[in-house]
Design a protein around this motif. Sequence first.
Motif, short mmCIF file in Angstrom:
data_model
loop_
_atom_site.label_atom_id
_atom_site.label_comp_id
_atom_site.label_asym_id
_atom_site.label_seq_id
_atom_site.Cartn_x
_atom_site.Cartn_y
_atom_site.Cartn_z
N SER A 39 100.55 36.19 46.31
CA SER A 39 101.37 37.38 46.55
C SER A 39 100.84 38.20 47.72
N ALA A 40 99.59 37.93 48.17
CA ALA A 40 99.03 38.63 49.33
C ALA A 40 99.41 37.97 50.64
N ASP A 41 99.99 36.79 50.57
CA ASP A 41 100.40 36.06 51.77
C ASP A 41 101.76 36.58 52.22
N PRO A 42 101.87 37.16 53.43
CA PRO A 42 103.15 37.72 53.87
C PRO A 42 104.28 36.70 53.96
N SER A 43 103.93 35.43 54.09
CA SER A 43 104.98 34.41 54.17
C SER A 43 105.72 34.27 52.85
N THR A 44 105.16 34.82 51.76
CA THR A 44 105.82 34.74 50.46
C THR A 44 106.80 35.89 50.23
N PHE A 45 106.70 36.96 51.03
CA PHE A 45 107.63 38.08 50.84
C PHE A 45 108.27 38.57 52.14
N MET A 46 107.95 37.93 53.26
CA MET A 46 108.61 38.24 54.53
C MET A 46 109.32 37.01 55.05
N SER A 47 110.43 37.23 55.73
CA SER A 47 111.12 36.12 56.39
C SER A 47 110.35 35.74 57.66
N GLY A 48 110.70 34.61 58.23
CA GLY A 48 110.04 34.17 59.46
C GLY A 48 110.18 35.20 60.57
#
Length: 420
Positions: A39-48
């Motif tokens: 959940s700390a990885d921005p790729s899991t909650f931000m689009s490309g």
Amino acid sequence: MRKWITRSIFFYFLYGLLVYWYLFFFSGSGVPAPYEGTSADPSTFMSGRELLLSQEYSTIKNFLYFVTIPFEWFLLFICLITGFSRKMQQWSEATSKFFSLQSAIYFFWLSLFVTVVSFPVNWISYQISKSYQITTQTFSAWMKDEIIDFWVNYLLMTIIVIVLYWLIRRFEKRWWLYAWLLSIPFSFFLMFVQPVIIDPLYNDFYPLKNKELEEKILALADEANIPANHVYEVNMSEKTNALNAYVTGIGANSRIVLWDTTLNRLDEDEILFIMAHEMGHYVMKHIYIGIVGYLLLSLVGLYAINVLMRFIIKRAGSLLKISSIKELTAFPLFLMLLGVLIFASSPISNAVARYQEKSADMYAIEMTNNHEAAISSFQELSRAGLSQVNPPALVKIFRYTHPTMLERIVYLEKHKESAK
């Protein structure tokens, strides 16, 4: 004079190149391997696209921050070495025979000079925020805030200049101690009046419209023994897409404030966690600890400025067109040294602030016991402000008064696991 101006321009340019190299080529802001896919990885909650924009925007803003900090010092140095500061003192002396009025006139010209020369840099920063859709202000609204800033800062600083130079001229050896003693009630006065006089100059504040949410927030406040009767909403959506909430003021003028952008983008549980975080600062008396820390640093800083000003005037007074610390001409040197000392001490003050913010996070999670809402609120804060989850080390040290989003989400996840 030309030699020193050339040297200062060269070193400023070299500094800018080093900052550019560090931020754009050397440092990384990726997530460490152990946290990829969490959940700390921005790729899991931000689009490309959001990932790309957050990297670009944060890097550019960090670059502007580091290059504009010494830019004001450079302007003050130029003001001294060219004799412009002495010329402004002569203008003020020709206008009035009263020293207090001379001080006000001198500082007006100095403020106007710095503001006009710095305007292009501030405008560039505004345009960048606008292009990345962080700032939503029209140019006219932005200019209105800039003008308000100028006059508020001018009026407050004029009071400080008049009192400061009265002390220097009256108590040449101990002025720094008496200035520090007077700064104590003045700081409390500013904290008391800011929520009711200064802040409303920039935004409209009104009681929270969502009364059901206000009741829940006030119930949290009551549980924490915080004397609050109202929660205030501020119309920040006219200026920004970023999110924020805070507690401001002291005593009877303390306020719980929510940006309307926060109300629009976060759900109820997330807002309650944010509010519990702000209440944690109150309960743990972080405001008063911060005041004590500020006063201790200011005491050391004023003494250091006194020693450094005397040393510099003795060694380079003719070059800087300063003959005595008592002269208004010397005030740019005072401001320059103050700025350098504040920047140099920022790693310490920021580290203390980050510790307090982590403590408030822990208080909030114990109070709400809602890890999912806490983590999702941090994710939304990152997405709305296009902020880096894991910024470069120097950026964190010199700019971050809060733990990084990576750190905040990771220790919430660890707390969640330990609570099972």
